[in-house]
Write an enzyme that holds these catalytic residues in place. Structure first.
Site, PDB file in Angstrom:
ATOM      1  N   TYR A  56     -45.558 -36.366   3.262  1.00 20.83           N
ATOM      2  CA  TYR A  56     -45.685 -35.270   2.287  1.00 20.83           C
ATOM      3  C   TYR A  56     -47.025 -34.544   2.450  1.00 20.83           C
ATOM      4  O   TYR A  56     -47.769 -34.367   1.512  1.00 20.83           O
ATOM      5  CB  TYR A  56     -45.489 -35.811   0.874  1.00 20.83           C
ATOM      6  CG  TYR A  56     -44.157 -36.534   0.795  1.00 20.83           C
ATOM      7  CD1 TYR A  56     -44.069 -37.914   0.760  1.00 20.83           C
ATOM      8  CD2 TYR A  56     -42.956 -35.804   0.871  1.00 20.83           C
ATOM      9  CE1 TYR A  56     -42.843 -38.560   0.765  1.00 20.83           C
ATOM     10  CE2 TYR A  56     -41.729 -36.446   0.877  1.00 20.83           C
ATOM     11  CZ  TYR A  56     -41.674 -37.826   0.831  1.00 20.83           C
ATOM     12  OH  TYR A  56     -40.477 -38.461   0.862  1.00 20.83           O
ATOM     13  N   HIS A 114      -3.558   3.500  -2.317  1.00 19.41           N
ATOM     14  CA  HIS A 114      -3.611   2.139  -2.849  1.00 19.41           C
ATOM     15  C   HIS A 114      -3.392   1.182  -1.682  1.00 19.41           C
ATOM     16  O   HIS A 114      -2.472   1.379  -0.880  1.00 19.41           O
ATOM     17  CB  HIS A 114      -2.533   1.902  -3.896  1.00 19.41           C
ATOM     18  CG  HIS A 114      -2.360   0.451  -4.250  1.00 19.41           C
ATOM     19  ND1 HIS A 114      -3.418  -0.345  -4.653  1.00 19.41           N
ATOM     20  CD2 HIS A 114      -1.262  -0.352  -4.259  1.00 19.41           C
ATOM     21  CE1 HIS A 114      -2.985  -1.563  -4.893  1.00 19.41           C
ATOM     22  NE2 HIS A 114      -1.680  -1.605  -4.655  1.00 19.41           N
ATOM     23  N   SER A 143       9.172   3.322  -1.883  1.00 21.45           N
ATOM     24  CA  SER A 143       8.897   1.908  -2.140  1.00 21.45           C
ATOM     25  C   SER A 143       9.531   0.997  -1.093  1.00 21.45           C
ATOM     26  O   SER A 143      10.693   1.160  -0.724  1.00 21.45           O
ATOM     27  CB  SER A 143       9.442   1.512  -3.516  1.00 21.45           C
ATOM     28  OG  SER A 143       9.089   0.171  -3.825  1.00 21.45           O
ATOM     29  N   ASP A 185     -23.379   6.428   1.180  1.00 21.95           N
ATOM     30  CA  ASP A 185     -22.864   7.638   1.845  1.00 21.95           C
ATOM     31  C   ASP A 185     -21.568   8.129   1.210  1.00 21.95           C
ATOM     32  O   ASP A 185     -21.227   9.314   1.303  1.00 21.95           O
ATOM     33  CB  ASP A 185     -22.589   7.338   3.335  1.00 21.95           C
ATOM     34  CG  ASP A 185     -23.867   7.197   4.150  1.00 21.95           C
ATOM     35  OD1 ASP A 185     -23.788   6.622   5.255  1.00 21.95           O
ATOM     36  OD2 ASP A 185     -24.927   7.641   3.660  1.00 21.95           O
ATOM     37  N   HIS A 238      -3.981  -3.252  -0.321  1.00 25.09           N
ATOM     38  CA  HIS A 238      -4.319  -4.634  -0.655  1.00 25.09           C
ATOM     39  C   HIS A 238      -5.338  -5.141   0.353  1.00 25.09           C
ATOM     40  O   HIS A 238      -5.299  -6.277   0.777  1.00 25.09           O
ATOM     41  CB  HIS A 238      -3.063  -5.520  -0.614  1.00 25.09           C
ATOM     42  CG  HIS A 238      -2.087  -5.205  -1.693  1.00 25.09           C
ATOM     43  ND1 HIS A 238      -0.921  -5.917  -1.858  1.00 25.09           N
ATOM     44  CD2 HIS A 238      -2.074  -4.257  -2.660  1.00 25.09           C
ATOM     45  CE1 HIS A 238      -0.229  -5.411  -2.880  1.00 25.09           C
ATOM     46  NE2 HIS A 238      -0.925  -4.405  -3.374  1.00 25.09           N
ATOM     47  N   HIS A 263      -5.412  -7.193  -8.541  1.00 23.56           N
ATOM     48  CA  HIS A 263      -4.394  -6.487  -7.740  1.00 23.56           C
ATOM     49  C   HIS A 263      -5.026  -5.895  -6.487  1.00 23.56           C
ATOM     50  O   HIS A 263      -4.819  -6.401  -5.389  1.00 23.56           O
ATOM     51  CB  HIS A 263      -3.735  -5.409  -8.600  1.00 23.56           C
ATOM     52  CG  HIS A 263      -2.599  -4.713  -7.909  1.00 23.56           C
ATOM     53  ND1 HIS A 263      -1.708  -3.898  -8.563  1.00 23.56           N
ATOM     54  CD2 HIS A 263      -2.202  -4.718  -6.615  1.00 23.56           C
ATOM     55  CE1 HIS A 263      -0.825  -3.442  -7.705  1.00 23.56           C
ATOM     56  NE2 HIS A 263      -1.094  -3.915  -6.503  1.00 23.56           N
ATOM     57  N   GLY A 286       0.808  -1.201   0.000  1.00 22.33           N
ATOM     58  CA  GLY A 286       0.000   0.000   0.000  1.00 22.33           C
ATOM     59  C   GLY A 286       0.841   1.251   0.000  1.00 22.33           C
ATOM     60  O   GLY A 286       2.059   1.236   0.269  1.00 22.33           O
TER      61      GLY A 286
HETATM   62  O1  LIG Z   1       1.452  -4.802  -5.075  1.00 22.09           O
HETATM   63  C1  LIG Z   1       2.469  -4.136  -5.165  1.00 22.09           C
HETATM   64  C2  LIG Z   1       3.698  -4.647  -5.788  1.00 22.09           C
HETATM   65  O2  LIG Z   1       3.435  -5.861  -6.435  1.00 22.09           O
HETATM   66  C3  LIG Z   1       2.476  -2.743  -4.611  1.00 22.09           C
HETATM   67  O3  LIG Z   1       1.227  -2.169  -4.859  1.00 22.09           O
HETATM   68  C4  LIG Z   1       2.703  -2.761  -3.100  1.00 22.09           C
HETATM   69  O4  LIG Z   1       3.567  -3.787  -2.725  1.00 22.09           O
HETATM   70  C5  LIG Z   1       3.292  -1.439  -2.644  1.00 22.09           C
HETATM   71  O5  LIG Z   1       4.537  -1.292  -3.290  1.00 22.09           O
HETATM   72  P1  LIG Z   1       5.474  -0.045  -2.892  1.00 22.09           P
HETATM   73  O6  LIG Z   1       6.147  -0.402  -1.580  1.00 22.09           O
HETATM   74  O7  LIG Z   1       4.607   1.176  -2.739  1.00 22.09           O
HETATM   75  O8  LIG Z   1       6.442   0.081  -4.029  1.00 22.09           O
END
Ligand SMILES: O=C(CO)[C@@H](O)[C@@H](O)COP(=O)(O)O
Length: 243
Positions: A228, A94, A44, A119, A96, A170, A27
């Site tokens: 029945y 983003h 990252s 909402d 997961h 994803h 994320g």
């Molecule tokens: O799913 C993935 C990579 O496969 C990325 O969305 C997630 O691991 C986050 O990566 P980062 O640490 O932000 O580069």
């Protein structure tokens, strides 16, 4: 550069583990300064426990790093596409988060089944189409963003009224007027995804026992023969109520 925005986006990133929206380093959250055309994003692979505001990477709307010692999130091209395509958003998340990922992996929209959904999201949250192998090999993250934008364009959805989308196999991306609202929307998305899963399971099929089978087993055990619905006042009475 952008110290105040970095603090705001840092705090938004730290809400992801607090809200159980991420595991390990998965994320990321970003936030944009529209006047300068620059956004800051989580680096990252950095554990949230180790993250500092000064670690956040500054990126321009071409996706180029303009400040930062660490690599920006691998999803930076997706954030870049969305900031360019959706001019009124100020923050993107983003995750997961597992229930939203379940719908993403199945290629299913998250439907609007309850008022909690309504909402925050005016429509079903769209599942963007799966990318082709060529798109994945050429520019997975950039084409991921393009597939999200394509879903909104083709379905004539308002990205401000439905501030989220699911990336095929994803996970979810959500957004808002700033990073904090984007995190809020990400959490609401995960809550309604879980609620929807259970609602869809409960309503998938009518699997109640037919009355004759209930009669046969119940009355056989409780001393009355019920074949029945014959010779059995209770089941006949029940049958009449059923009509
Ligand atoms: O799913 C993935 C990579 O496969 C990325 O969305 C997630 O691991 C986050 O990566 P980062 O640490 O932000 O580069």
């Amino acid at each position: 550069m952008l110290e105040e925005l970095k603090q705001e986006v840092y705090e938004a990133n730290m809400q992801l583990p607090q809200l159980d929206l991420v595991t390990f380093t998965w994320g990321n959250v970003s936030g944009i300064d529209r006047q300068q055309g620059l956004f800051v994003i989580k680096p990252s692979g950095v554990a949230y426990a180790d993250l500092k505001p000064s670690d956040l990477v500054v990126v321009n709307l071409k996706g180029e790093v303009v400040e930062g010692d660490l690599n920006p999130s691998s999803d930076t091209p997706t954030h870049t596409v969305l900031y360019n395509a959706f001019p009124n958003i100020g923050g993107i998340v983003h995750t997961h988060s597992p229930w939203a990922v379940s719908f993403a992996a199945a290629g299913l929209d998250i439907p609007a089944l309850n008022t909690t959904h309504a909402d925050t999201f005016y429509t079903a949250v769209p599942a963007a189409r799966a990318l082709t192998q060529a798109e994945i090999e050429a520019d997975y993250e950039g084409n991921t963003g393009k597939a999200i934008v394509e879903a909104f364009e083709q379905r004539h959805l308002d990205y401000e009224a439905t501030p989220a989308a699911l990336v095929s196999q994803h996970g979810p991306f959500s957004w808002g007027k700033d990073a904090g609202q984007a995190v809020y929307n990400a959490k609401v998305l995960e809550v309604v995804a879980e609620e929807d899963y259970h609602s869809l399971q409960l309503t998938r099929a009518n699997i109640e026992l037919p009355q004759y089978l209930l009669d046969k087993h119940y009355y056989r055990k409780h001393g009355q023969d019920a074949y029945y619905g014959q010779n059995n006042a209770q089941s006949q009475t029940h049958a009449q109520h059923e009509k």
